[in-house]
Design an enzyme around this catalytic site. Structure first.
Site, PDB file in Angstrom:
ATOM      1  CG  ASN A   1      -1.477   0.952   1.588  1.00  0.00           C
ATOM      2  OD1 ASN A   1      -2.183   2.239   1.106  1.00  0.00           O
ATOM      3  ND2 ASN A   1      -1.936   1.305   2.768  1.00  0.00           N
TER       4      ASN A   1
ATOM      5  CE  LYS B   1       0.091   3.684   4.942  1.00  0.00           C
ATOM      6  NZ  LYS B   1       0.410   3.693   6.720  1.00  0.00           N
TER       7      LYS B   1
ATOM      8  CG  HIS C   1      -5.927   1.374   5.633  1.00  0.00           C
ATOM      9  ND1 HIS C   1      -5.380   2.295   6.108  1.00  0.00           N
ATOM     10  CD2 HIS C   1      -4.495   0.696   5.133  1.00  0.00           C
ATOM     11  CE1 HIS C   1      -4.028   2.663   6.444  1.00  0.00           C
ATOM     12  NE2 HIS C   1      -3.827   1.539   5.867  1.00  0.00           N
TER      13      HIS C   1
ATOM     14  CD  GLU D   1      -2.865   5.391   7.475  1.00  0.00           C
ATOM     15  OE1 GLU D   1      -2.653   5.550   5.302  1.00  0.00           O
ATOM     16  OE2 GLU D   1      -1.772   4.603   7.581  1.00  0.00           O
TER      17      GLU D   1
ATOM     18  CD  GLU E   1      -4.068  -3.078   7.455  1.00  0.00           C
ATOM     19  OE1 GLU E   1      -2.667  -3.162   6.798  1.00  0.00           O
ATOM     20  OE2 GLU E   1      -3.857  -1.869   7.021  1.00  0.00           O
TER      21      GLU E   1
ATOM     22  N   GLY F   1       2.971   1.748  10.735  1.00  0.00           N
ATOM     23  CA  GLY F   1       3.741   3.309  10.633  1.00  0.00           C
ATOM     24  C   GLY F   1       4.453   2.733  11.668  1.00  0.00           C
TER      25      GLY F   1
ATOM     26  CB  SER G   1       5.394  -1.623  12.345  1.00  0.00           C
ATOM     27  OG  SER G   1       4.783  -0.941  12.368  1.00  0.00           O
TER      28      SER G   1
HETATM   29  C1  PEP Z   1      -0.993  -0.300   5.936  1.00  0.00           C
HETATM   30  O1  PEP Z   1      -0.055   0.992   5.980  1.00  0.00           O
HETATM   31  O2  PEP Z   1      -2.054  -0.714   5.650  1.00  0.00           O
HETATM   32  C2  PEP Z   1       0.268  -0.251   6.381  1.00  0.00           C
HETATM   33  C3  PEP Z   1       0.320  -1.647   7.660  1.00  0.00           C
HETATM   34  O3  PEP Z   1       0.980   0.488   6.995  1.00  0.00           O
HETATM   35  P1  PEP Z   1       3.001   0.160   7.919  1.00  0.00           P
HETATM   36  O4  PEP Z   1       3.077  -1.643   7.298  1.00  0.00           O
HETATM   37  O5  PEP Z   1       3.935   1.379   7.128  1.00  0.00           O
HETATM   38  O6  PEP Z   1       2.409   0.157   9.357  1.00  0.00           O
END
Ligand code: PEP
Length: 252
Positions: free
Chosen positions: A9, A11, A95, A97, A167, A173, A213
């Site tokens: 992803n 973003k 997601h 976000e 998630e 992040g 992460s």
């Molecule tokens: C994501 O945005 O779906 C995600 C898992 O981000 P990160 O791997 O940076 O934590």
């Protein structure tokens, strides 16, 4: 046997030009891989640049959102048909976000999932609790609400066309990863919910990804867990070496 799925992803990162360059590097190292499924999800304006690079490889293109209507006066939105014509096969929906910054609700997620399926796009539907919800022992309540709300009214046949991504918001992040055991506990819970909604036969065939992460040095332990079928990767998917490293560890 379920194939592992690794989805990147990107973003709101990578311009048209930068996305094309990154896709070119990934194509060189990942384009022929068939042992696992690989998806990259750039921002809308970069979809065509990425598709031009990976269109004839085994890497699949995904988008980061879709709208539930097919066309009309919906400024700023993008339809499922537009995504299909841009080469997408997958779309991330719900997601955290988008839930946090754009007020996306379970009902909206549900409408988007249904529209994606109608147009043969595989939804990667995200669920996950915030830190304060985990600390109040609300993880299962939150995940149940998001999962049941997002999948409301879907037949078993359509459930098989969906990928779920767990998630935990506190791990996105932040550099904090859920331990493989912590993640698998929630994945197991999600699979049980999917069994309740449909059947064990269906839930066992569905893929549940972990996201938060994920990096080359933690992916192996995560996918060794029984109910983790791959990963949705944010930050580490923006650098060719780290995304390639994650994929290579999955093949081993
Ligand atoms: C994501 O945005 O779906 C995600 C898992 O981000 P990160 O791997 O940076 O934590």
């Amino acid at each position: 046997m379920k194939k592992i799925l690794i989805a990147g992803n990107w973003k709101m990162n990578k311009t048209f030009v930068e996305a094309g360059e990154l896709a070119e590097k990934m194509k060189g190292r990942l384009g022929d891989i068939t042992q696992i499924d690989i998806v990259i999800c750039p921002a809308f304006p970069a979809l065509s640049a990425v598709y031009e690079k990976i269109g004839d490889t085994h890497i699949r293109l995904g988008a980061q959102d879709v709208f539930w209507e097919e066309e009309g006066a919906y400024t700023g939105e993008v339809s499922a048909l537009m995504l299909r014509e841009s080469g997408c096969k997958y779309v991330i929906i719900g997601h955290s976000e988008r839930r946090i910054h754009s007020g996306e609700t379970d009902e909206m997620v549900n409408k988007k999932v249904k529209k994606a399926i109608e147009w043969n796009l595989t939804p990667i539907m995200c669920v996950g609790e915030k830190l304060e919800e985990r600390e109040r022992n609300k993880t299962e309540n939150v995940v149940r609400r998001q999962l049941e709300g997002g999948l409301e009214g879907l037949s078993s046949e359509n459930l098989l066309k969906i990928v779920i991504a767990y998630e935990p918001v506190w791990a996105i992040g932040t550099g904090k990863t859920a331990t493989p055991h912590q993640a698998n506990e929630v994945h197991k819970f999600i699979r049980q919910l999917l069994t309740n909604i449909s059947s064990e036969k269906i839930s066992q065939q569905m893929r549940i990804l972990y996201g938060g992460s994920v990096k080359p040095d933690n992916i192996s332990a995560l996918i060794e867990e029984e109910d983790i079928d791959g990963a949705l990767v944010g930050g580490a998917s923006l650098v060719d070496e780290s995304f390639i490293g994650i994929v290579e560890r999955c093949i081993k």
